[in-house]
Design an enzyme around this catalytic site. Structure first.
Site, PDB file in Angstrom:
ATOM      1  N   GLU A 179       0.801  -1.220   0.000  1.00  0.00           N
ATOM      2  CA  GLU A 179       0.000   0.000   0.000  1.00  0.00           C
ATOM      3  C   GLU A 179       0.839   1.279   0.000  1.00  0.00           C
ATOM      4  O   GLU A 179       0.838   2.051   0.964  1.00  0.00           O
ATOM      5  CB  GLU A 179      -0.977  -0.017   1.176  1.00  0.00           C
ATOM      6  CG  GLU A 179      -1.912  -1.214   1.122  1.00  0.00           C
ATOM      7  CD  GLU A 179      -2.949  -1.249   2.231  1.00  0.00           C
ATOM      8  OE1 GLU A 179      -2.998  -0.278   3.024  1.00  0.00           O
ATOM      9  OE2 GLU A 179      -3.707  -2.223   2.303  1.00  0.00           O
ATOM     10  N   GLU A 322      -5.606  -8.808  -0.225  1.00  0.00           N
ATOM     11  CA  GLU A 322      -6.074  -8.582   1.152  1.00  0.00           C
ATOM     12  C   GLU A 322      -7.577  -8.379   1.134  1.00  0.00           C
ATOM     13  O   GLU A 322      -8.102  -7.589   0.341  1.00  0.00           O
ATOM     14  CB  GLU A 322      -5.441  -7.331   1.774  1.00  0.00           C
ATOM     15  CG  GLU A 322      -4.078  -7.507   2.386  1.00  0.00           C
ATOM     16  CD  GLU A 322      -3.683  -6.283   3.235  1.00  0.00           C
ATOM     17  OE1 GLU A 322      -4.595  -5.610   3.776  1.00  0.00           O
ATOM     18  OE2 GLU A 322      -2.485  -6.003   3.334  1.00  0.00           O
TER      19      GLU A 322
END
Length: 387
Positions: A179, A322
């Protein structure tokens, strides 16, 4: 029956025939068959204190427990965070340059032992090098913004690590950073679309603990986040492929908004954007990976769980790297795994197997999701593998 174009590809890619992963178009292959990566994020046992400096010996029992759970559920892969924010690896000198993988010189032996443990359970490991979802240490910020520091990491740590493990059957691929959007400054205009982050300013938080990350996690001295971070990914991806030309490389996006040019978005991880930022032709991704969680009970428009793979208009595989039931838009963990498999994605990794936070599904719930795909060998890829 294999398509002729795939047979040609496999003949050219010897690593696929040797049992390693490879990519053909928008599919991931292993041992001459398309596979689906089904499993979990580990993601750590002790955050940033798992590998190097003889640390794995103290975490090994827990890692084996988690791998055994994934194996028993019928999974085939795990994503594991490694350097994270640079707490114990790599080794930094007083100037912020990297001089090695760790202080005690055990990092490679630690990681190889982890891969050996994974191979014994037919589990592929995808190491995630860095974490951009939370506030970063000064050392990592230096690697992002100072070219000589990043090059020192590549030369003294990354390339030796890749060289040491590139032939290990349990190495699935490399995830450069978790991220990156957590550190990039949103809302910045740039005449180059690849570095213009205005579209991120309206992105809702995807996890409770990330509510303030756009406001609090900026890289000091950064002129434009898209430029710096895409270059950060580009240089490391290129370095990995210099050592292992067949390596699979990805980077996990905060939201699929960063992985597509559709719905008014921008694919910041495209070959074009990465090479424009870093200038290294080999520094591109082999497959895309994204994370998705609901917000106030609903998935955002770009969530993989509201689309099929083909809707994203991508020329590479996409792994849902995720997700969990707690923020699953009302879907069960079993349905989330089945959706990912049935809608053309190339993998699904639940968050996260160690279950050490309030925003995480318990381990048994996650394993039920993995078990929903146990034994699948049909149209979207084989789940059982043999390493």
């Amino acid at each position: 029956m294999l398509r002729p174009v795939v047979l040609v590809f496999l003949a050219l890619a010897g690593s696929a025939l040797g049992g390693f992963l490879s990519r053909s178009g928008t599919d991931i292959w292993h041992n001459g068959e398309r596979i689906f990566l089904s499993g979990a994020n580990t993601a750590w046992v002790s955050y940033a204190y798992d590998f190097g400096n003889n640390q794995y010996q103290y975490r090994r029992d827990r890692y084996i427990y988690l791998m055994d759970k994934v194996k028993e559920a019928g999974g085939n892969s795990m994503r594991t965070w490694v350097h994270i924010e640079g707490q114990t690896s790599p080794k930094f000198d007083s100037s912020g340059h990297v001089s090695g993988l760790d202080n005690d010189g055990t990092f490679i032996s630690d990681f190889k032992r982890y891969l050996d443990d994974a191979r014994a359970r037919n589990i592929l490991i995808f190491p995630t090098l860095w974490n951009g979802a939370v506030h970063q240490r000064n050392e990592l910020g230096g690697l992002i913004t100072v070219e000589s520091k990043l090059q020192s990491y590549i030369d003294k740590a990354l390339k030796p690590w890749v060289q040491a493990v590139k032939d290990h059957p349990a190495l699935g691929g490399w995830d450069i950073i978790n991220e990156m959007e957590g550190i990039i400054k949103a809302g910045e205009y740039n005449s180059e679309p690849c570095f213009d982050t205005r579209s991120w300013a309206a992105v809702a938080p995807v996890k409770e603990e990330k509510k303030d990350k756009e406001q609090e996690t900026k890289v000091e001295g950064k002129k434009n986040g898209g430029l710096y971070f895409n270059g950060f990914i580009n240089w490391q991806a290129d370095a990995i492929k210099q050592v292992d030309s067949s390596a699979l490389v990805t980077a996990g996006s905060w939201t699929a908004r960063s992985n597509t040019d559709n719905w008014g978005n921008r694919n910041f991880y495209s070959d074009n954007c990465l090479t424009k930022a870093g200038g290294r032709g080999g520094g591109t991704l082999t497959f895309y990976s994204t994370h998705t969680y609901d917000w106030q009970g609903n998935f955002p428009q770009e969530s993989p769980f509201k689309h099929s793979f083909n809707d994203f208009g991508l020329d590479k595989p996409l792994v849902v790297a995720e997700f969990n039931h707690l923020h699953g838009g009302g879907m069960s963990i079993e349905d989330l795994f089945r959706y990912a498999y049935d809608h053309g994605y190339d993998g699904a990794w639940t968050w996260h197997a160690n279950a050490d936070g309030s925003d995480t599904d318990d381990t048994d719930t996650q394993m039920r999701g993995i078990a929903a795909l146990r034994g699948r060998v049909d149209f979207n890829g084989r789940v059982p593998i043999n390493l």
